[in-house]
Design a protein around this motif. Structure first.
Motif, PDB file in Angstrom:
ATOM      1  N   HIS A  83      17.009  32.920  52.926  1.00  0.00           N
ATOM      2  CA  HIS A  83      15.765  32.261  53.315  1.00  0.00           C
ATOM      3  C   HIS A  83      14.874  33.237  54.071  1.00  0.00           C
ATOM      4  O   HIS A  83      15.356  33.975  54.932  1.00  0.00           O
ATOM      5  N   THR A  84      13.591  33.203  53.731  1.00  0.00           N
ATOM      6  CA  THR A  84      12.665  34.135  54.359  1.00  0.00           C
ATOM      7  C   THR A  84      11.799  33.406  55.391  1.00  0.00           C
ATOM      8  O   THR A  84      12.111  32.285  55.785  1.00  0.00           O
ATOM      9  N   ARG A 128      15.277  32.542  48.215  1.00  0.00           N
ATOM     10  CA  ARG A 128      14.693  33.693  47.527  1.00  0.00           C
ATOM     11  C   ARG A 128      15.726  34.395  46.663  1.00  0.00           C
ATOM     12  O   ARG A 128      15.420  35.364  45.979  1.00  0.00           O
ATOM     13  N   PRO A 170       7.607  26.323  42.177  1.00  0.00           N
ATOM     14  CA  PRO A 170       8.199  26.888  43.393  1.00  0.00           C
ATOM     15  C   PRO A 170       7.649  26.216  44.647  1.00  0.00           C
ATOM     16  O   PRO A 170       6.514  25.742  44.657  1.00  0.00           O
ATOM     17  N   GLU A 191       2.234  36.141  50.993  1.00  0.00           N
ATOM     18  CA  GLU A 191       2.490  37.575  50.971  1.00  0.00           C
ATOM     19  C   GLU A 191       1.496  38.324  51.864  1.00  0.00           C
ATOM     20  O   GLU A 191       0.294  38.059  51.818  1.00  0.00           O
ATOM     21  N   LYS A 193       7.147  34.554  46.009  1.00  0.00           N
ATOM     22  CA  LYS A 193       6.746  35.054  47.330  1.00  0.00           C
ATOM     23  C   LYS A 193       5.652  34.141  47.842  1.00  0.00           C
ATOM     24  O   LYS A 193       4.689  33.861  47.119  1.00  0.00           O
ATOM     25  N   TRP A 194       5.812  33.683  49.064  1.00  0.00           N
ATOM     26  CA  TRP A 194       4.802  32.809  49.661  1.00  0.00           C
ATOM     27  C   TRP A 194       4.139  33.538  50.824  1.00  0.00           C
ATOM     28  O   TRP A 194       4.800  34.171  51.637  1.00  0.00           O
ATOM     29  N   GLU A 234       7.667  37.472  53.934  1.00  0.00           N
ATOM     30  CA  GLU A 234       8.817  37.483  53.026  1.00  0.00           C
ATOM     31  C   GLU A 234      10.033  38.224  53.584  1.00  0.00           C
ATOM     32  O   GLU A 234      11.009  38.442  52.871  1.00  0.00           O
ATOM     33  N   PHE A 272      11.443  34.374  40.723  1.00  0.00           N
ATOM     34  CA  PHE A 272      11.289  34.935  42.070  1.00  0.00           C
ATOM     35  C   PHE A 272       9.918  34.581  42.637  1.00  0.00           C
ATOM     36  O   PHE A 272       8.897  34.854  42.006  1.00  0.00           O
ATOM     37  N   TYR A 278       9.281  29.316  54.635  1.00  0.00           N
ATOM     38  CA  TYR A 278      10.353  28.487  55.182  1.00  0.00           C
ATOM     39  C   TYR A 278       9.868  27.743  56.422  1.00  0.00           C
ATOM     40  O   TYR A 278      10.009  26.523  56.529  1.00  0.00           O
ATOM     41  N   TRP A 284       4.267  34.257  41.849  1.00  0.00           N
ATOM     42  CA  TRP A 284       5.386  33.628  41.124  1.00  0.00           C
ATOM     43  C   TRP A 284       5.743  34.458  39.905  1.00  0.00           C
ATOM     44  O   TRP A 284       5.008  34.512  38.929  1.00  0.00           O
ATOM     45  N   TYR A 318      21.867  34.437  40.826  1.00  0.00           N
ATOM     46  CA  TYR A 318      20.791  33.512  41.215  1.00  0.00           C
ATOM     47  C   TYR A 318      20.121  32.919  39.977  1.00  0.00           C
ATOM     48  O   TYR A 318      19.979  31.697  39.842  1.00  0.00           O
TER      49      TYR A 318
END
Ligand code: WTA
Length: 674
Positions: free
Chosen positions: A299-300, A498, A492, A92, A89-90, A279, A87, A304, A83, A507
């Protein structure tokens, strides 16, 4: 704690949290409560607060667990969440493929013969498509795209009606790692053009047309017009849905335009799924703006899929072996992406896919579909429900709807009376209604009851789902535990957008600056004394009447509460004395007279229900309300009508004639009245 205490909320007030002050006044009181029906409870997936507690104790651990159990990974992730505000990233480093999860996994586990979609065409043609059959089509089309030179990372625009080739096309994109950008088939060629340009799409997938209320909508013509100025597009693939016998002849540009059936006939039936990073971009979906440049919401992949699968499973209490699920949205909207395609297929659900409108050939089409396929879960929008209310109960009464067990609502605040009507006349008073709040940007349902657990209040989306942290704040960003303000997210979540494609600054500015450290995308909400969340519309839908901030939704709910009213849209018109004056556009239920006394009666009803401050100054009766094609009432346009302004772009209207009618009536009424 929400879900156990059912004491009625009290009308106005702010919470005990220091200086926090209600930003939007809170007038409407709803006292009815509905615990889960006894018949529902026992077999439900969630009947205790275990999921909430687990997520509360360890949010990342909670999502990691969901990602492991709901999704198949080719390679494990290294970190659950990175985080770097704003921005995220989940998962990763994790590798997976979304189409593999929606198809191959089910085949491998012996579910190939299960029905993925019951397709019902508007003219009455039907197809039953199993997971195994869907997988063959998707593999074929993935090979078609590859043969057309689409590589991982290339964008594919999709402009189609609700036919099985639409999920096939987007799953094929997911299979080869080509992000799709679906443009709703009801949008104009101009809207399509701007979206193709922004994404630099290489291929467009479309159809000759789509059936709508018995007539073909000429999609390929729209594509031809859009492509005059879009140099990135190399090929157009065209599904023949209508054909010449249906009255649609298309011109095919040699070298550029190709027929779907020709390409599919020679395509191989196996295409290995691309190894995608968690991602990697799965899709772009543009939110419509009539004047500003459309925003390509990104959306990644891994986060998601995890969150849409999780929410689809628990919010609808999905039992995939026995349920028949129907989300009556269009795949052109995020609801269709997440809850017609990705969530249901990831969970191995059986869904209905319906092409047309609810009133073709007659106003009982939906109820006929529910009876035919024994639909158990229905997910639709309040605008549909209010339309059905207007048409009357005779249509649902013609059909056996006893298969239904869960009802969902999405897209707009659902007025308590519409909720009750849905609950009684569609759900036979035995199906929990889950009012689900979310956005294109959130990707997934965020605030909603759980049907086996929550005590429901008509009009409330109840509470943030497990793993979601939401708070209502005042103008200064202080947390409100009671009263009306702005709905924000404080942590998040896996399916979050994203970014806006090509515009990280926009954004940040759009979602993260109004309240530092919080995501805010424009919705007002109030919290009641039991901690229930009530969404009250976009904050630009708040009126300022003599210094009182009154939500349009609350006045609308009070109007719909009157037995004669089917639907109402309320706007604030400029007023020299009170700042804004409340103007209500009202459609009555079938058979109700628009007699002159009605206006006075409705005004009195609102005053009784909410208070004199909310009494509409003007009431305009109209047969229809102007809506976007996704069913949202166009309040901006009504505000313009009410203010006597020129109307802007109305191309996203469901029925442009309505506007003229409303405008004429508004002109007649507004200036006569004071
Ligand atoms: C509104 C649709 C109240 C809200 C999934 C949000 C709702 C916008 C609800 C997003 C609900 C959606 N109650 N309002 N249950 N669900 N909304 O991007 O204003 O098409 O910001 O996503 O719809 O619309 P979108």
């Amino acid at each position: 704690m929400v879900g156990s205490d059912t004491s009625p909320m009290e009308p106005i007030g702010t919470g005990p949290s220091g200086d926090a002050r209600a930003a939007i006044e809170d007038f409407y009181v709803e006292e009815r409560t509905f615990p889960p029906p006894a018949s529902f409870g026992a077999g439900a997936l969630a009947t205790t607060r275990e999921l909430y507690d687990a997520a509360e104790a360890d949010l990342e651990g909670f999502w990691a667990k969901q990602a492991e159990s709901l999704v198949d990974w080719f390679e494990p992730w290294e970190r659950v969440l990175v985080w770097d505000p704003p921005f995220a990233k989940w998962f990763e480093g994790g590798k997976l493929n979304v189409s593999y999860n929606c198809l191959d996994r089910h085949l491998r586990e012996g579910r190939g013969d299960r029905v993925a979609y019951y397709f019902e065409g508007e003219p009455g043609d039907r197809r039953v498509i199993t997971y195994a059959e869907l997988a063959v089509e998707v593999n074929r089309f993935a090979n078609v795209l590859k043969d057309l030179g689409v590589n991982k990372g290339d964008k594919v625009a999709v402009y189609m009606g609700m036919i099985p080739e639409l999920p096939v096309a987007i799953l094929a994109c997911a299979r080869i790692g080509a992000p799709h950008s679906v443009v709703f088939g009801g949008f104009s060629s101009k809207a399509l053009e701007s979206r193709i340009l922004d994404a630099e799409a290489k291929v467009v997938v479309t159809a000759d047309g789509s059936w709508r209320r018995g007539n073909p909508v000429r999609l390929k013509e729209g594509v031809d017009a859009a492509l005059e100025n879009t140099p990135s597009v190399e090929h157009v693939v065209v599904v023949r849905r209508i054909g010449e016998e249906g009255g649609v002849q298309v011109s095919m540009k040699p070298g550029r335009d190709l027929w779907w059936h020709d390409l599919m006939a020679s395509a191989g039936t196996e295409c290995a799924p691309e190894l995608m990073d968690s991602e990697d971009l799965l899709y772009l979906l543009y939110t419509s703006g009539t004047t500003a440049r459309p925003k390509g919401i990104m959306h990644t992949t891994g986060g998601y899929l995890t969150q849409v699968a999780f929410t689809h499973k628990y919010v609808f209490d999905l039992h995939p072996e026995t349920d028949v699920y129907w989300c009556a949205a269009d795949i052109g909207w995020v609801t269709g992406h997440s809850y017609i395609v990705y969530g249901p297929l990831a969970n191995g659900a059986t869904s209905v896919l319906y092409e047309g409108t609810p009133d073709y050939p007659d106003k009982d089409r939906w109820w006929d579909i529910i009876e035919r396929y024994k639909v158990t879960i229905l997910y639709c929008a309040p605008t549909g429900i209010r339309t059905f209310m207007k048409w009357g109960t005779v249509y649902p009464e013609k059909h056996d709807l006893s298969s239904l067990r869960v009802l969902g609502s999405v897209g707009e605040p659902i007025n308590p009376e519409a909720w009750i009507w849905y609950y009684e006349h569609i759900g036979g008073s035995r199906c929990p209604v889950v009012d689900t709040w979310w956005q294109t940007e959130t990707g997934s349902i965020m605030v909603s009851p759980l049907p086996g657990l929550s005590v429901l209040k008509p009009g409330s989306a109840v509470e943030a789902l497990p793993g979601v942290r939401g708070e209502v704040v005042d103008d200064e960003g202080r947390v409100l535990t009671r009263g009306g303000g702005y709905f924000t997210l404080t942590h998040p979540w896996p399916a979050m957008l994203r970014g806006i494609y090509g515009d990280p600054e926009r954004y940040k500015e759009t979602y993260w600056t109004r309240f530092p450290g919080r995501y805010f995308a424009g919705d007002g909400a109030k919290v009641d004394g039991d901690g229930y969340i009530w969404f009250i519309g976009r904050v630009d839908d708040v009126m300022n009447v003599s210094g009182h901030r009154v939500s349009t939704t609350e006045v609308e709910s009070a109007l719909v509460d009157h037995p004669s009213v089917a639907e109402a849209a309320v706007v604030g018109a400029n007023d020299p004395t009170t700042g804004q004056a409340i103007v209500a556009f009202v459609t009555l239920r079938s058979g109700e007279e628009k007699a002159g006394a009605r206006g006075e009666e409705l005004r009195a009803h609102v005053a009784m229900r909410i208070g004199p401050i909310a009494r509409p100054k003007t009431i305009i009766f109209t047969d229809e309300l102007p809506k976007t094609r996704s069913g949202k009432i166009m309040r901006r346009l009504l505000r313009d009508v009410a203010d006597g302004h020129d109307l802007g772009d109305t191309t996203t209207l469901a029925d442009p004639e309505v506007v003229d009618q409303i405008r004429t009536m508004a002109e007649e009424r507004l200036f006569a009245e004071d």
